[in-house]
Each structure stands twice: as C-alpha cells, then as structure tokens.
Design an enzyme around this catalytic site. Structure first.
Site, mmCIF file in Angstrom:
data_model
loop_
_atom_site.group_PDB
_atom_site.id
_atom_site.type_symbol
_atom_site.label_atom_id
_atom_site.label_comp_id
_atom_site.label_asym_id
_atom_site.label_seq_id
_atom_site.Cartn_x
_atom_site.Cartn_y
_atom_site.Cartn_z
ATOM 1 N N ILE A 66 -10.057 -1.094 9.157
ATOM 2 C CA ILE A 66 -10.575 -2.434 8.890
ATOM 3 C C ILE A 66 -11.046 -2.561 7.436
ATOM 4 O O ILE A 66 -11.989 -1.879 7.003
ATOM 5 C CB ILE A 66 -11.718 -2.796 9.880
ATOM 6 C CG1 ILE A 66 -11.247 -2.572 11.330
ATOM 7 C CG2 ILE A 66 -12.197 -4.237 9.655
ATOM 8 C CD1 ILE A 66 -9.934 -3.259 11.722
ATOM 9 N N GLU B 186 -1.572 -15.218 5.614
ATOM 10 C CA GLU B 186 -1.868 -13.807 5.320
ATOM 11 C C GLU B 186 -0.644 -13.131 4.687
ATOM 12 O O GLU B 186 -0.742 -12.423 3.692
ATOM 13 C CB GLU B 186 -2.268 -13.076 6.616
ATOM 14 C CG GLU B 186 -2.408 -11.578 6.417
ATOM 15 C CD GLU B 186 -3.080 -10.847 7.578
ATOM 16 O OE1 GLU B 186 -3.562 -11.520 8.512
ATOM 17 O OE2 GLU B 186 -3.137 -9.609 7.536
ATOM 18 N N ARG C 297 8.366 6.392 -25.821
ATOM 19 C CA ARG C 297 8.647 7.791 -25.473
ATOM 20 C C ARG C 297 10.028 8.180 -26.005
ATOM 21 O O ARG C 297 11.006 7.452 -25.790
ATOM 22 C CB ARG C 297 8.622 7.949 -23.941
ATOM 23 C CG ARG C 297 8.979 9.318 -23.452
ATOM 24 C CD ARG C 297 7.878 10.315 -23.704
ATOM 25 N NE ARG C 297 8.183 11.621 -23.148
ATOM 26 C CZ ARG C 297 7.446 12.698 -23.385
ATOM 27 N NH1 ARG C 297 6.353 12.614 -24.158
ATOM 28 N NH2 ARG C 297 7.771 13.848 -22.850
ATOM 29 N N GLY D 151 7.151 13.485 -16.168
ATOM 30 C CA GLY D 151 5.990 14.199 -15.613
ATOM 31 C C GLY D 151 4.711 13.387 -15.720
ATOM 32 O O GLY D 151 3.829 13.476 -14.850
#
Ligand SMILES: Cc1cc2nc3c(=O)[nH]c(=O)nc-3n(C[C@H](O)[C@H](O)[C@H](O)COP(=O)(O)OP(=O)(O)OC[C@H]3O[C@@H](n4cnc5c(N)ncnc54)[C@H](O)[C@@H]3O)c2cc1C
Length: 382
Positions: free
Chosen positions: A157, A244, A270, A342
């Site tokens: 919950i 919801e 990178r 990594g």
C-alpha cells in the site's frame, strides 16, 4: 511537437510548479530515497501553494481546474525523478472516490484537509493472497449495531506509513454471487483503534515511496465510514480505474523523456575508439528508434488526456496506453542503461535508478496482462 491543448494558464501553472519543485522538492529526493518515504512538511507546502487542490472542487477549498493541471504535476515530478511524492495517488487516484461517492458529511469532513495537505490519502485493495483478482479479497467488514468491524491484511500500500485516511476494499457479503457484488469501500482513518501499520517494504525501485503492509484488527468503524452504497465497491473501483491508469501513462512517458534526454547527452560526451559513442550507427539507430516511439506514445497519451478531460469513456484506450507505454519504458531504460556501459550499472548514475523504477510500472494499477484481458473483453473475445 507543440502540445496546444495546454492553455496559457496551464503553462503558467507548470512554470510555477517547476520553480517550486526545483527549490523545495528536488533537493529532498535523495533523502527520501534513503529513508524510503517523503515528508509531511513537503506535502503541507504543496497544499499551501495550491498544488494539492488544482482539480479539487472549489466548494471544498480546491481551485476547480481540469485534470490537465494535475497531469502537469505528474510530468514535472517524473522529470525530476521525485517518485517518492505521490501527488497523483493522493489527488487523482484516491480523492476522486470521496468527491464522487462521498456523502456531504464525508466531503465536508475530509476534502478540505486533503487540499491543504493535512490529510494524506491511500487506497488499500491488494492483499497478501490476492491482487489482480480483486473480487477475491478476504478483508471482512461485519455489520453490527454500531457500524462495522473490520478484519484483514493489506499489502503493497503506497503512502502506507505517511497516510492518514485510507479507502479500504472489504467484503461485506462473502456469500454473494457474483463475488464482486459483496465488496464495499470504507474510509478508514489511521488513528482508528485496530488500524495497524506493518512493515515499510524493501523494494527494487521507487525507493522514496513508503509501500507498506496494513492490518485491521477488530477495527471498529462507524456506519458513516461506508463510502457509497454497500455492495457497490467493485463497480466504483472499475469506474475510477480509468483515471488511475491514465496517470501511469502520463508519468511513464514523461519518465521516458527524462531517461532518453540524459542518455543523448551522455553519448555525445563519452568517447570510445577516438570518437564520441554517439557517432556509432548502433547508438544512433537505438536512440532514433526510442525517440520515435516516445513521440508516438506521447501523441496517444495526449489524445487520451483531451478525451478524458472531455469526459469520454476510454477504458479500452487507457488500458492500451498503460501497457504499451510502460512496456516501452522498461525497454527504453534497459537500452539506455546499456548505452551508459558500466556506468549505467552504478547507483550514482540516474539511468540505473530509472531502470529499477520502471520495473513496477507494468505491475501496479492493474498488471499489463490484466490490461490486455480488459481490451480483449471489450473486443468481444471473452
Ligand atoms: C510499488 C507498488 C505500489 C503499489 N501500490 C498499491 C496501492 O497503493 N494500493 C493497492 O491496493 N495496491 C498497490 N500495489 C499492488 C499492485 O496493484 C498489485 O501488485 C498488482 O495489482 C498485481 O497483483 P499481485 O501482486 O497480487 O500479482 P498477481 O495478481 O498474483 O499476478 C501475478 C502474475 O499473474 C498474472 N495474472 C494474474 N491474473 C491473470 C489473468 N487473468 N490473465 C493473465 N495473467 C494474469 C499477472 O499479470 C502477473 O504477471 C502496489 C504494488 C507495488 C509493487
């Protein structure tokens, strides 16, 4: 693409919330993730600034705005990875039950506090032995002269530790056929005797949320705790699940955007084999494919947002969005993690958290398999 269904007022609201969230929410996220829950002070501040009542009725202290205001909050919180602060659970998943089915007395008693942040809400459907098969809940509410006596156990919950008031799903008539006709909803205050909070559960992701066990041990409720008619609980739940599931779709696609944007930035800086990893065709095709899918998903979610605000019945379509977008999020976070090498596996790099957080999206608010069961039924296949 321009999302022109948001008005100028919506966008103003977005920038107000963004400013507030960057200052008062984002800095607390690491602490919430460590502690496994958010804090009351932040909820209270959200209430004070009008972020808990944007779509709540004016008669009870809200601003009476449409669902798009709350969708904006979901998007911005997802962008900041502030998953510990479940504003949508409170305002868009739980409160609508009281707004729609509450008696005038229940509305007067609870709604203003939910807008100010003094009363925090949760919903307790799932039990240790049943989740998807909601009609099989074992929690019992037995009627007596003074009201009801509630006994049972709930698990998983959200807001379980911080919540003050829970919408609890219980059986009032276990012999009823079909079984879902024996289900009722109750408004249970956490201060009620016999309401017991269990463990705050240790999870793979969504570490800032206080997902917990709850127990009801001869918990005495006044007759006025019944929400809506006795035996109508299941139908009320089904009616509210559209919103919801749309909330999950909205937040999920916003999370996809965040992960993707961070990954695009990473691959540009990178380097491997003397060049940025962005220059490899594999990187380009992976990210181009994901960007395309995110835009396609966003277009569908946006269409549903407009239809939902208009009041259309879109249960099938919302179920489609829920499974499709959350499956995309799981694949996207996995592929983005891979592109981080990594570093993607390190807790300190946000993509690792995104990967863990995405896992639950296909499970809660109805599993993705259950979404397909709903769609198939509505296609006349079952
Ligand atoms: C982080 C988190 C927060 C949550 N918050 C709340 C909350 O606030 N309130 C609350 O009440 N619950 C909450 N839940 C519970 C959640 O809604 C349930 O976990 C979910 O509905 C699935 O139920 P279950 O876990 O019992 O799985 P089960 O129902 O046991 O399902 C197990 C597997 O079987 C599959 N399955 C089941 N039935 C069918 C079928 N008919 N056809 C095909 N496949 C099927 C499922 O799809 C799933 O893959 C939360 C869960 C998590 C993890």
């Amino acid at each position: 693409m321009r999302r022109d269904f948001f008005s100028e007022e919506h966008e103003l609201f977005r920038s107000q919330f963004r400013r507030f969230a960057e200052k008062e929410i984002a800095p607390k996220v690491p602490l919430w993730n460590e502690r496994g829950m958010s804090d009351r002070e932040t909820w209270r501040r959200c209430g004070e600034e009008g972020f808990l009542g944007a779509s709540a009725p004016e008669a009870y202290g809200g601003a009476g705005g449409d669902f798009l205001y709350d969708a904006i909050l979901m998007e911005e919180l997802a962008d900041l990875r502030a998953h510990g602060l479940m504003l949508s659970l409170h305002s868009n998943i739980c409160r609508p039950y009281i707004e729609t089915y509450g008696s005038e007395e229940q509305k007067q008693k609870y709604l203003p506090g939910t807008v100010s942040g003094e009363i925090l809400l949760g919903i307790a459907m799932t039990e240790p032995s049943t989740g998807s098969d909601l009609a099989s809940v074992q929690t019992r509410a037995v009627r007596d002269a003074d009201g009801y006596v509630l006994n049972g156990a709930k698990t998983f919950i959200s807001n379980g530790q911080i919540g003050d008031l829970f919408i609890v799903v219980a059986k009032t008539d276990p012999s009823s056929v079909p079984p879902h006709d024996g289900i009722s909803l109750f408004l249970v205050e956490a201060k009620t005797q016999g309401f017991v909070r269990g463990r705050k559960l240790d999870k793979l992701g969504l570490r800032g949320q206080d997902t917990s066990e709850l127990f009801f041990e001869d918990c005495r409720l006044p007759a006025s705790a019944l929400l809506g008619p006795e035996g109508a609980g299941f139908r009320m739940l089904m009616q509210k699940l559209q919103q919801e599931r749309l909330c999950i779709g909205v937040a999920s696609i916003a999370s996809c955007r965040r992960t993707l944007a961070d990954t695009v930035a990473y691959v540009k800086q990178r380097r491997a084999f003397g060049k940025p990893i962005a220059s490899f065709q594999n990187t380009q095709f992976t990210l181009a494919t994901l960007q395309s899918e995110v835009e396609i998903g966003q277009a569908f979610v946006d269409r549903l947002l407009v239809a939902h605000v208009r009041g259309d019945e879109i249960v099938s379509e919302v179920s489609m969005a829920k499974w499709w977008v959350t499956d995309l999020q799981k694949r996207l976070t996995s592929e983005c993690l891979q592109l981080h090498g990594g570093y993607g596996f390190m807790r300190e790099v946000p993509v690792s958290e995104d990967y863990a957080d995405a896992a639950v999206q296909s499970i809660y608010a109805g599993t993705n398999e259950i979404m397909k069961v709903i769609i198939a039924k509505r296609m006349g296949l079952a």
